[in-house]
Design a protein around this motif. Structure first.
Motif, PDB file in Angstrom:
ATOM      1  N   UNK A   1       6.058  -8.108  12.291  1.00  0.00           N
ATOM      2  CA  UNK A   1       5.154  -9.238  11.769  1.00  0.00           C
ATOM      3  C   UNK A   1       4.275  -8.481  10.871  1.00  0.00           C
ATOM      4  N   UNK A   2       3.499  -7.215  11.129  1.00  0.00           N
ATOM      5  CA  UNK A   2       2.883  -6.440  10.375  1.00  0.00           C
ATOM      6  C   UNK A   2       3.519  -6.147   9.080  1.00  0.00           C
ATOM      7  N   UNK A   3       4.755  -5.613   9.272  1.00  0.00           N
ATOM      8  CA  UNK A   3       5.438  -5.273   7.891  1.00  0.00           C
ATOM      9  C   UNK A   3       5.426  -6.682   7.036  1.00  0.00           C
ATOM     10  N   UNK A   4       5.794  -7.623   7.542  1.00  0.00           N
ATOM     11  CA  UNK A   4       5.979  -8.933   6.721  1.00  0.00           C
ATOM     12  C   UNK A   4       4.556  -9.293   6.106  1.00  0.00           C
ATOM     13  N   UNK A   5       3.302  -8.994   6.852  1.00  0.00           N
ATOM     14  CA  UNK A   5       2.282  -9.380   6.352  1.00  0.00           C
ATOM     15  C   UNK A   5       1.983  -8.405   5.154  1.00  0.00           C
ATOM     16  N   UNK A   6       2.293  -7.058   5.466  1.00  0.00           N
ATOM     17  CA  UNK A   6       2.050  -6.213   4.371  1.00  0.00           C
ATOM     18  C   UNK A   6       2.824  -6.528   2.932  1.00  0.00           C
ATOM     19  N   UNK A   7       4.125  -7.310   3.324  1.00  0.00           N
ATOM     20  CA  UNK A   7       4.968  -7.451   2.234  1.00  0.00           C
ATOM     21  C   UNK A   7       4.498  -8.979   1.631  1.00  0.00           C
ATOM     22  N   UNK A   8       3.327  -9.281   2.094  1.00  0.00           N
ATOM     23  CA  UNK A   8       3.033 -10.831   1.284  1.00  0.00           C
ATOM     24  C   UNK A   8       3.382 -12.134   2.093  1.00  0.00           C
TER      25      UNK A   8
ATOM     26  N   UNK B   1      -5.512  -9.879   7.810  1.00  0.00           N
ATOM     27  CA  UNK B   1      -5.460 -10.354   6.318  1.00  0.00           C
ATOM     28  C   UNK B   1      -6.515  -9.850   5.376  1.00  0.00           C
ATOM     29  N   UNK B   2      -7.933  -9.686   6.097  1.00  0.00           N
ATOM     30  CA  UNK B   2      -8.682  -9.107   5.192  1.00  0.00           C
ATOM     31  C   UNK B   2      -8.448  -7.532   4.590  1.00  0.00           C
ATOM     32  N   UNK B   3      -7.719  -6.823   5.663  1.00  0.00           N
ATOM     33  CA  UNK B   3      -7.497  -5.504   5.465  1.00  0.00           C
ATOM     34  C   UNK B   3      -6.609  -5.415   4.244  1.00  0.00           C
ATOM     35  N   UNK B   4      -5.499  -6.285   4.338  1.00  0.00           N
ATOM     36  CA  UNK B   4      -4.418  -6.444   3.395  1.00  0.00           C
ATOM     37  C   UNK B   4      -4.938  -6.850   1.925  1.00  0.00           C
ATOM     38  N   UNK B   5      -5.978  -7.775   2.053  1.00  0.00           N
ATOM     39  CA  UNK B   5      -6.366  -8.277   0.609  1.00  0.00           C
ATOM     40  C   UNK B   5      -7.637  -7.379   0.374  1.00  0.00           C
ATOM     41  N   UNK B   6      -7.936  -6.227   0.945  1.00  0.00           N
ATOM     42  CA  UNK B   6      -9.114  -5.358   0.384  1.00  0.00           C
ATOM     43  C   UNK B   6     -10.426  -5.576   0.631  1.00  0.00           C
ATOM     44  N   UNK B   7     -10.540  -6.504   1.701  1.00  0.00           N
ATOM     45  CA  UNK B   7     -11.822  -6.973   1.957  1.00  0.00           C
ATOM     46  C   UNK B   7     -12.423  -6.208   3.223  1.00  0.00           C
ATOM     47  N   UNK B   8     -11.860  -5.292   3.869  1.00  0.00           N
ATOM     48  CA  UNK B   8     -12.352  -4.560   4.802  1.00  0.00           C
ATOM     49  C   UNK B   8     -11.550  -3.155   4.822  1.00  0.00           C
ATOM     50  N   UNK B   9     -12.412  -2.150   5.507  1.00  0.00           N
ATOM     51  CA  UNK B   9     -11.793  -0.894   5.636  1.00  0.00           C
ATOM     52  C   UNK B   9     -12.106  -0.287   6.907  1.00  0.00           C
ATOM     53  N   UNK B  10     -11.762   1.010   6.875  1.00  0.00           N
ATOM     54  CA  UNK B  10     -12.093   1.859   8.088  1.00  0.00           C
ATOM     55  C   UNK B  10     -13.206   2.832   7.845  1.00  0.00           C
ATOM     56  N   UNK B  11     -14.038   2.939   8.887  1.00  0.00           N
ATOM     57  CA  UNK B  11     -15.096   4.133   8.750  1.00  0.00           C
ATOM     58  C   UNK B  11     -15.054   4.840  10.315  1.00  0.00           C
ATOM     59  N   UNK B  12     -15.782   5.869  10.188  1.00  0.00           N
ATOM     60  CA  UNK B  12     -15.833   6.736  11.507  1.00  0.00           C
ATOM     61  C   UNK B  12     -17.177   6.735  11.638  1.00  0.00           C
ATOM     62  N   UNK B  13     -17.423   6.331  12.864  1.00  0.00           N
ATOM     63  CA  UNK B  13     -18.865   6.328  13.449  1.00  0.00           C
ATOM     64  C   UNK B  13     -18.978   7.029  14.674  1.00  0.00           C
ATOM     65  N   UNK B  14     -19.910   8.023  15.031  1.00  0.00           N
ATOM     66  CA  UNK B  14     -19.812   8.666  16.338  1.00  0.00           C
ATOM     67  C   UNK B  14     -18.410   9.096  16.693  1.00  0.00           C
ATOM     68  N   UNK B  15     -17.408   9.514  16.011  1.00  0.00           N
ATOM     69  CA  UNK B  15     -16.188   9.888  16.276  1.00  0.00           C
ATOM     70  C   UNK B  15     -15.077   8.980  16.504  1.00  0.00           C
ATOM     71  N   UNK B  16     -15.356   7.784  16.318  1.00  0.00           N
ATOM     72  CA  UNK B  16     -14.474   6.447  16.815  1.00  0.00           C
ATOM     73  C   UNK B  16     -14.369   5.858  15.311  1.00  0.00           C
ATOM     74  N   UNK B  17     -13.072   5.354  15.306  1.00  0.00           N
ATOM     75  CA  UNK B  17     -12.598   4.490  14.104  1.00  0.00           C
ATOM     76  C   UNK B  17     -13.113   3.040  14.187  1.00  0.00           C
ATOM     77  N   UNK B  18     -13.664   2.400  13.153  1.00  0.00           N
ATOM     78  CA  UNK B  18     -14.222   1.256  13.241  1.00  0.00           C
ATOM     79  C   UNK B  18     -13.854   0.360  11.904  1.00  0.00           C
TER      80      UNK B  18
END
Length: 404
Positions: A338-345, A365-382
């Motif tokens: 499903x995630x591969x299909x989502x990445x493929x559109x 969906x927001x990640x695929x559309x470039x509306x969100x991203x990853x950050x590192x805070x206190x050594x944890x991914x968010x």
């Protein structure tokens, strides 16, 4: 809790089921043997509520299981609780053509309140009760009689512990509001068609890389034939012929029965025995697989493109983060395909519907559309909204300039 002696008569079974019929739920487990048979041989049934538990001997002379099967399949007022109950339910379907209803599976339920995808019964008991189960009798021959006290005690423990765990699990599901997440999963358990083997569909379980209609037609015919042979003889289908051998014959069909002796996985006897004759007849009569039944082309890796594959990897990373944050099994939220299909559109996906959309799909969906991203805070991914990240960066820059 009252533990009964092994039930071996219909009258004792009827009395037990009459009392259990007034319960809100019963916990159920079975012991069976199927190493040497096609159909699983039911050897023991364990059942309990909060007050009593018993083991029932279906191999006892003259016993009629009708009171038990009526309780499981006809009484809609009593919830039937299993742990990893797929094979238990299959046995009941074989006996009645019906599934126990309503039904609840604690292994599936654990996916909604923990990150465990296929937690075993021993680990379940350890998690909820801090009790380590003695699994010494797990590989016993349940068809042999008489059963020992240790065997019966071990078997009944599978339902007595569950009768204590289930109310605690239900309370947590209600508290977290995740009970509705499991509705679709439990509905699958209640569908009797999931437990009935259709010989005409048996070929779909066999790994086959080619798309030649003639070869696939032979594979379908051979798989259905093997299923019928195994059912008739009541032996595992692999005893007739292994999947690899079946696929090899479908791709490289022998022209005469004598050639069967040259097929890897078949004995020399196949060149002139009756089963060899039946096999060759199936090959000769097999029709090409119709276009409507041709399997869809599987798209993997490359069709996504390099960028799409990277997006799919980011979605898998997001899934790990979200599963950890809300303490839920990743498989309950979505699957890799499903995630591969989502990445493929693709957008017509289960992960973008209902509670899955709210919990994970929206962020995916927001990640695929470039509306969100990853950050590192206190050594944890968010996860961070891109606008928020820019705002924080501008605020930090403004503060630095003001300090100068």
């Amino acid at each position: 809790m009252k533990i009964h002696d092994l039930i071996t008569t219909t009258d004792a079974l009827a009395d037990l089921c009459e009392r259990l019929a007034t319960s809100e739920f019963v916990t159920v487990d079975t012991e069976f043997m199927r190493e040497n048979t096609y159909w699983p041989e039911l050897c023991l049934v364990q059942i309990a509520n909060t007050e009593e538990a018993a083991a029932i001997d279906p191999l006892a002379e003259g016993i009629d299981l009708a009171p038990l099967l009526d309780l499981l399949c006809e009484n809609d007022d009593v919830l039937k609780v299993f742990h990893a109950g797929g094979q238990d339910v299959e046995i009941i379907v074989n006996l009645t053509g019906k599934t126990p209803f309503p039904i609840f599976d604690t292994q599936i339920a654990m996916m909604a309140i923990s990150q465990s995808e296929q937690i075993g019964y021993a680990n379940l008991v350890d998690h909820w009760q801090n009790i380590q189960i003695d699994k010494g009798a797990r590989f016993t021959d349940w068809s042999r009689r008489p059963l020992t006290e240790r065997q019966i005690e071990y078997a009944i423990g599978d339902v007595t512990h569950l009768s204590v765990i289930f109310p605690k699990m239900l309370k947590k599901l209600i508290k977290t509001g995740r009970g509705a997440w499991l509705d679709a999963e439990m509905e699958k358990l209640s569908d009797a068609s999931n437990y009935v083997t259709d010989p005409a569909s048996a070929w779909k379980r066999i790994r086959q890389t080619g798309r030649n209609p003639q070869a696939l037609g032979r594979l379908k015919a051979l798989a259905a034939w093997r299923e019928g042979e195994a059912q008739h003889k009541n032996i595992p289908r692999g005893r007739i012929m292994r999947d690899e051998t079946l696929a090899d014959i479908a791709n490289h069909p022998p022209k005469k029965q004598g050639d069967l002796a040259k097929v890897r996985g078949l004995s020399n006897a196949w060149k002139d025995n009756d089963i060899g004759k039946r096999l060759l007849k199936v090959i000769e009569e097999a029709e090409p697989l119709p276009k409507a039944e041709m399997p869809e082309k599987v798209k993997r890796g490359a069709p996504l493109g390099k960028e799409g594959a990277l997006v799919a990897d980011l979605l898998k990373l997001l899934l790990k983060i979200r599963s950890r944050e809300i303490d839920v099994a990743p498989r309950l939220l979505t699957r890799a395909d499903e995630m591969e299909a989502l990445a493929a559109g693709v957008r017509d996906l289960q992960v973008l519907q209902g509670w899955r959309y709210e919990v994970f799909g929206k962020d995916a969906l927001e990640l695929v559309e470039g509306k969100t991203g990853f950050t590192v805070k206190d050594g944890r991914l968010n996860m961070t909204h891109i606008d928020d990240a820019h705002g924080d960066a501008h605020a930090d820059m403004g503060a630095a300039l003001a300090a100068e």
